[in-house]
Design a protein around this motif. Structure first.
Motif, PDB file in Angstrom:
ATOM      1  N   SER A   1     -94.056 -51.881 -27.345  1.00 54.88           N
ATOM      2  CA  SER A   1     -94.245 -51.349 -26.006  1.00 54.88           C
ATOM      3  C   SER A   1     -94.868 -52.426 -25.130  1.00 54.88           C
ATOM      4  N   GLN A   2     -94.970 -52.165 -23.834  1.00 55.27           N
ATOM      5  CA  GLN A   2     -95.618 -53.101 -22.922  1.00 55.27           C
ATOM      6  C   GLN A   2     -97.091 -53.292 -23.284  1.00 55.27           C
ATOM      7  N   GLU A   3     -97.680 -52.309 -23.946  1.00 60.80           N
ATOM      8  CA  GLU A   3     -99.083 -52.388 -24.372  1.00 60.80           C
ATOM      9  C   GLU A   3     -99.229 -53.081 -25.723  1.00 60.80           C
ATOM     10  N   ASP A   4     -98.166 -53.668 -26.229  1.00 59.06           N
ATOM     11  CA  ASP A   4     -98.142 -54.417 -27.492  1.00 59.06           C
ATOM     12  C   ASP A   4     -98.279 -53.529 -28.724  1.00 59.06           C
ATOM     13  N   ASN A   5     -97.888 -52.261 -28.623  1.00 63.57           N
ATOM     14  CA  ASN A   5     -97.876 -51.351 -29.772  1.00 63.57           C
ATOM     15  C   ASN A   5     -96.480 -51.347 -30.385  1.00 63.57           C
ATOM     16  N   ALA A   6     -96.408 -51.371 -31.707  1.00 64.37           N
ATOM     17  CA  ALA A   6     -95.114 -51.292 -32.396  1.00 64.37           C
ATOM     18  C   ALA A   6     -94.490 -49.925 -32.146  1.00 64.37           C
ATOM     19  N   ILE A   7     -93.169 -49.915 -31.950  1.00 63.73           N
ATOM     20  CA  ILE A   7     -92.434 -48.668 -31.702  1.00 63.73           C
ATOM     21  C   ILE A   7     -91.680 -48.285 -32.969  1.00 63.73           C
ATOM     22  N   SER A   8     -92.089 -47.178 -33.576  1.00 64.53           N
ATOM     23  CA  SER A   8     -91.419 -46.672 -34.778  1.00 64.53           C
ATOM     24  C   SER A   8     -90.138 -45.942 -34.406  1.00 64.53           C
ATOM     25  N   TYR A   9     -89.114 -46.115 -35.202  1.00 63.81           N
ATOM     26  CA  TYR A   9     -87.843 -45.386 -35.117  1.00 63.81           C
ATOM     27  C   TYR A   9     -87.092 -45.603 -33.807  1.00 63.81           C
ATOM     28  N   ALA A  10     -87.244 -46.769 -33.200  1.00 62.84           N
ATOM     29  CA  ALA A  10     -86.455 -47.122 -32.014  1.00 62.84           C
ATOM     30  C   ALA A  10     -85.048 -47.523 -32.458  1.00 62.84           C
ATOM     31  N   ASN A  11     -84.087 -47.331 -31.592  1.00 52.75           N
ATOM     32  CA  ASN A  11     -82.706 -47.747 -31.865  1.00 52.75           C
ATOM     33  C   ASN A  11     -82.527 -49.200 -31.443  1.00 52.75           C
ATOM     34  N   VAL A  12     -81.872 -49.989 -32.284  1.00 51.48           N
ATOM     35  CA  VAL A  12     -81.588 -51.389 -31.980  1.00 51.48           C
ATOM     36  C   VAL A  12     -80.084 -51.590 -32.107  1.00 51.48           C
TER      37      VAL A  12
ATOM     38  N   LEU B   1     -89.459 -56.007 -25.982  1.00 53.27           N
ATOM     39  CA  LEU B   1     -90.368 -55.114 -25.273  1.00 53.27           C
ATOM     40  C   LEU B   1     -89.593 -54.011 -24.565  1.00 53.27           C
ATOM     41  N   LEU B   2     -90.076 -52.779 -24.717  1.00 50.68           N
ATOM     42  CA  LEU B   2     -89.468 -51.640 -24.052  1.00 50.68           C
ATOM     43  C   LEU B   2     -90.126 -51.429 -22.699  1.00 50.68           C
ATOM     44  N   ASP B   3     -89.304 -51.199 -21.689  1.00 51.49           N
ATOM     45  CA  ASP B   3     -89.798 -50.878 -20.349  1.00 51.49           C
ATOM     46  C   ASP B   3     -89.734 -49.379 -20.154  1.00 51.49           C
ATOM     47  N   GLN B   4     -90.686 -48.831 -19.415  1.00 52.41           N
ATOM     48  CA  GLN B   4     -90.686 -47.412 -19.096  1.00 52.41           C
ATOM     49  C   GLN B   4     -89.543 -47.145 -18.100  1.00 52.41           C
ATOM     50  N   SER B   5     -88.624 -46.267 -18.448  1.00 53.63           N
ATOM     51  CA  SER B   5     -87.517 -45.904 -17.540  1.00 53.63           C
ATOM     52  C   SER B   5     -88.004 -44.859 -16.552  1.00 53.63           C
ATOM     53  N   ASP B   6     -87.402 -44.887 -15.357  1.00 53.61           N
ATOM     54  CA  ASP B   6     -87.755 -43.879 -14.330  1.00 53.61           C
ATOM     55  C   ASP B   6     -86.888 -42.655 -14.460  1.00 53.61           C
TER      56      ASP B   6
END
Length: 107
Positions: free
Chosen positions: A31-42, A102-107
């Motif tokens: 995430s933008q806060e440097d937290n690992a994202i579990s179970y994200a699609n790649v 890094l994942l960005d927050q979508s609007d």
């Protein structure tokens, strides 16, 4: 002469097969806060036409591994509920560990 050409053709074909490698792409989604994202699609896409080559999900620690990829130019993208990364281009000619996605927050 025919008995000589067949084994020669076989040896040349075998040589080509030995040079076609299957490579691995690894990385981590954060995430933008440097937290690992579990179970994200790649998703791994072909750079020429954006067709899907392969895909996977991250583990509990946010890491992923895509195996059996041929050398070439690729795009990679990650997503998670309400979040999406920018598309990143890279050239694969050896096993590669990517910079954190890094994942960005979508609007």
């Amino acid at each position: 002469m025919k008995n000589f050409i067949c084994p020669l053709f076989f040896l040349l074909s075998l040589n080509c097969l030995l040079y076609s490698q299957e490579l691995t792409v690894t990385g981590v989604v954060k995430s933008q806060e440097d937290n690992a994202i579990s179970y994200a699609n790649v998703l791994l896409l072909n750079a020429a036409d954006s067709t899907l080559i392969s895909g996977t999900s991250t583990g509990e620690d946010g890491t992923f591994k895509i195996i059996k990829i041929s050398a070439g130019n690729y795009l990679i993208k990650a997503s998670f509920i309400g979040n999406e990364s920018a598309i990143t281009a890279f050239k694969l000619d050896a096993d590669k560990e990517l910079e954190p996605i890094l994942l960005d927050q979508s609007d």
